[in-house]
Scaffold this active site. Sequence first.
Site, mmCIF file in Angstrom:
data_model
loop_
_atom_site.group_PDB
_atom_site.id
_atom_site.type_symbol
_atom_site.label_atom_id
_atom_site.label_comp_id
_atom_site.label_asym_id
_atom_site.label_seq_id
_atom_site.Cartn_x
_atom_site.Cartn_y
_atom_site.Cartn_z
ATOM 1 C CD GLU A 37 27.902 -22.646 7.036
ATOM 2 O OE1 GLU A 37 27.084 -23.394 6.464
ATOM 3 O OE2 GLU A 37 28.790 -22.047 6.437
ATOM 4 C CB SER A 84 -14.030 -10.973 14.245
ATOM 5 O OG SER A 84 -15.227 -11.688 14.181
ATOM 6 C CD GLU A 115 -11.426 3.046 18.279
ATOM 7 O OE1 GLU A 115 -11.019 1.976 17.804
ATOM 8 O OE2 GLU A 115 -11.622 3.228 19.490
ATOM 9 C CE LYS A 117 -12.445 -3.827 9.838
ATOM 10 N NZ LYS A 117 -11.208 -4.501 9.529
ATOM 11 C CG ASP A 119 -5.996 -3.830 5.490
ATOM 12 O OD1 ASP A 119 -6.263 -4.836 6.173
ATOM 13 O OD2 ASP A 119 -5.896 -3.857 4.258
ATOM 14 C CE1 TYR A 237 -8.196 -3.219 18.126
ATOM 15 C CE2 TYR A 237 -6.908 -2.079 16.453
ATOM 16 C CZ TYR A 237 -7.443 -3.254 16.973
ATOM 17 O OH TYR A 237 -7.229 -4.436 16.329
ATOM 18 C CE LYS A 326 -14.549 -5.429 5.356
ATOM 19 N NZ LYS A 326 -13.441 -6.250 5.789
ATOM 20 C CB CYS A 420 -0.695 -11.542 -34.709
ATOM 21 S SG CYS A 420 0.335 -12.167 -33.377
ATOM 22 C CB CYS A 422 4.228 -11.613 -33.735
ATOM 23 S SG CYS A 422 3.465 -12.454 -35.123
ATOM 24 C CB CYS A 439 -2.728 -15.130 -33.284
ATOM 25 S SG CYS A 439 -1.400 -15.553 -34.412
ATOM 26 C CB CYS A 444 2.100 -16.873 -33.919
ATOM 27 S SG CYS A 444 2.092 -15.477 -32.794
HETATM 28 S S1 IVH Z 1 -11.823 -3.297 17.810
HETATM 29 C C1 IVH Z 1 -14.014 -6.534 20.091
HETATM 30 N N1 IVH Z 1 -10.790 -1.232 16.571
HETATM 31 O O1 IVH Z 1 -10.523 -5.085 12.565
HETATM 32 C C2 IVH Z 1 -13.273 -5.428 19.392
HETATM 33 N N2 IVH Z 1 -10.534 -3.365 15.568
HETATM 34 O O2 IVH Z 1 -12.951 -6.588 11.870
HETATM 35 C C3 IVH Z 1 -12.304 -5.920 18.424
HETATM 36 N N3 IVH Z 1 -9.228 -3.337 13.481
HETATM 37 O O3 IVH Z 1 -9.733 -7.991 14.383
HETATM 38 C C4 IVH Z 1 -11.605 -5.014 17.562
HETATM 39 N N4 IVH Z 1 -8.822 -1.191 13.437
HETATM 40 O O4 IVH Z 1 -7.794 -6.513 13.541
HETATM 41 C C5 IVH Z 1 -10.991 -2.553 16.542
HETATM 42 N N5 IVH Z 1 -9.891 0.685 15.613
HETATM 43 C C6 IVH Z 1 -10.087 -0.627 15.587
HETATM 44 C C7 IVH Z 1 -9.585 -1.442 14.548
HETATM 45 C C8 IVH Z 1 -9.833 -2.805 14.566
HETATM 46 C C9 IVH Z 1 -8.636 -2.333 12.829
HETATM 47 C C10 IVH Z 1 -9.246 -4.743 13.007
HETATM 48 C C11 IVH Z 1 -8.864 -5.754 14.056
HETATM 49 C C12 IVH Z 1 -10.068 -6.634 14.205
HETATM 50 C C13 IVH Z 1 -10.788 -6.424 12.907
HETATM 51 C C14 IVH Z 1 -12.282 -6.666 13.077
#
Ligand code: IVH
Length: 684
Positions: A37, A84, A115, A117, A119, A237, A326, A420, A422, A439, A444
């Site tokens: 469906e 990463s 840049e 970062k 999320d 990026y 971070k 309490c 209540c 309590c 209760c």
């Molecule tokens: S560069 C080899 N640039 O952060 C370069 N990553 O902790 C790889 N992220 O997996 C990433 N903003 O998901 C890059 N301006 C930015 C970012 C960025 C967010 C994230 C991305 C990456 C993670 C690494």
Amino acid sequence: MAASKKVVARAAELRELISYHNDRYFGADEPEISDAEFDELVRELRNIETEHPELKPEQSLLDLPGAASSTTFAPVTHRQPMMSLDNAMDESELRAWGERVAKGLDHQPTRFVCELKIDGLALSLRFENGALVQAATRGDGKVGEDVTANVATIKEVPKKLQGSARPAVLEVRGEVYMSKAAFDHLRNAKMKENEARIAAGKKPQPVPANPRNAGAGSLRQKDAAVTATRELSFWAYQLGEVEGVPQFDSHHDTLDYLAKCGFPINPEVRVVDSLDEVVKFCAHWQSLRNDLPYIIDGVVVKVDDLSQRERLGFTSKAPRWAVAVKFPPEERTTLLRDIMVSIGRTGRATPFAVLEPVVVAGSTVSMSTLHNREQVQLKDVRPGDTVVVRKAGDVIPEVVGPVLALRPKNSKPWKFPTKCPCDLRSTLVQAEGEADTRCVEPECPNQRDQKIIHFTSRVGMDIEGFGEKTVYKLSDAGVIEDVGDIYSLTTETLLAQGFGEVQSANLLKSIDTSRSRPLEKLLVALGIKHLGPAAAESLARRFGSLDAITAASADELSAIDGVGDVIAESVAGWFATKQHKTLINKLRKGGVAFDNVVVVDAPQTLAGKTVVVTGTLERYGREEAQRAIKDRGGKSASSVSAKTFALVVGNEPGASKLKKAIELGVPQLDEKSFERLLETGELP
Ligand code: IVH
């Protein structure tokens, strides 16, 4: 021929229906329509859009191959791995990175690109001869998932390169994310939908906790038409594999090129000449992060000069030429309106903060636990204080402490209540050497309600539609005094309490379903102190019935693997209590199964292996998945560690688990691979 009003309306309705049933398919236990469906709805909309292209929204991708039919995503091997980044948790770690870079480059002058970062979720977009041919998630960095149909619905992602550039291959890496406004919008819509569900006696659906989860969930939809209804955004990026692009000297040149090709580049990107300026950039955005319309969790710093990057190279995990700075968990200040105490099912009194609602890390916080008496004293938070609030581990809100400079002059330390909350106003007591205040009144009503809530909840008898509101309503009216009364509820009683006909019927149906829950669920539902699911399961399997457990002595109970003296004494003591004997008889009369024990003899494919499940799976409820793992000799854990054999990733997975798995190189499996794992014990 122009579409008639009727056709226009039908198309709109079809989009609604598809979106609605797509959500049901993922979130609810019972999809309301069959797959056939569902497919029929998609087909009908597709037909209308083919006949009347003018009705097709720019992003309707029902006509893309794979859209609306594939439920899992095909694997994509990244031709260039998606690495990463190493993290710098504070300024000194950032400076240490800067020194390593300087050393690696013999102290050549170095420019950095700063840049934000974002999320969100990393994506790799592949363009061939100017056209988008594939979009893939990061996955484990080597193999991601093909989400082309879904990504093609994101307005901000170009489907064709702008301008004259037509490189043979252009892979663009970037972050897909949901803005704070889009998240609020989605969340409000979901909550409204849940209100309607509750009124109809149906289980509410999970509401995404933060923009990151919402973004990830929206991208991994079964039907791209649903992704299209979610407002997702994108920042580019980084380059991946390229062929036939100009020779670039610097990272900022590549960003300029990407901007010309039509990719959104974050406007806050800055090129700076020194690490001091990087530090300034980080401090600036750490204090202004809340003013951005999207969520950032740090700053990514990259060496700008591409030949310098080459000299620096990579470690096995990450480039040496970049680092992720971070931010500490986001903190906000708000007014502490009051401190109140809630009473749990064991009588424990837990103080909690009632806050002026405040948005922290993407969602509104209006309450937060203060754990116990000592915690409140240590933090010395007082009603009327302005307090600092943050989210521990991204999700759970926490009151950090008061802003003393803003404390009202006449303020006094908060005193733990002696009674309490209540109606019985019984005395709260703190036993010698114990952190908890309790309590201890057996009558209760607060404890009673919490016991019933625990009984009907998912960890217990899992009675659908019997949530907190229902419990309070029936308990306040005196219709149920203990969990035994649940099984003598009738349509007449429910109607008299103001439940609708449909709701009453549904409720009675789910109560009936719960009568045949396995014995271990019943044991956990009773809320016996110290008795958790694992020990309950051992007891159920060994004794086979509630009556056998009741008849067993503490010694006999403690002979079971995983049941020590403490649990055994507690269980034996519980069943010996007169009040509990009466309760057990009520449950028996109510038709609750006392000997429903599942005997399994599945092949032990997962012996010695720990598997973690995150997000919602299609064919398994959470507990079913855990059960399936255990039945095969495996261990089902709730958090990812180096020992985890595999992480099973469902819809709207937990960000931290996913991240940890990626960091530790724990393999991530989709549902299909999970089923294969259960069968063979092997990874794909
Ligand atoms: S560069 C080899 N640039 O952060 C370069 N990553 O902790 C790889 N992220 O997996 C990433 N903003 O998901 C890059 N301006 C930015 C970012 C960025 C967010 C994230 C991305 C990456 C993670 C690494």
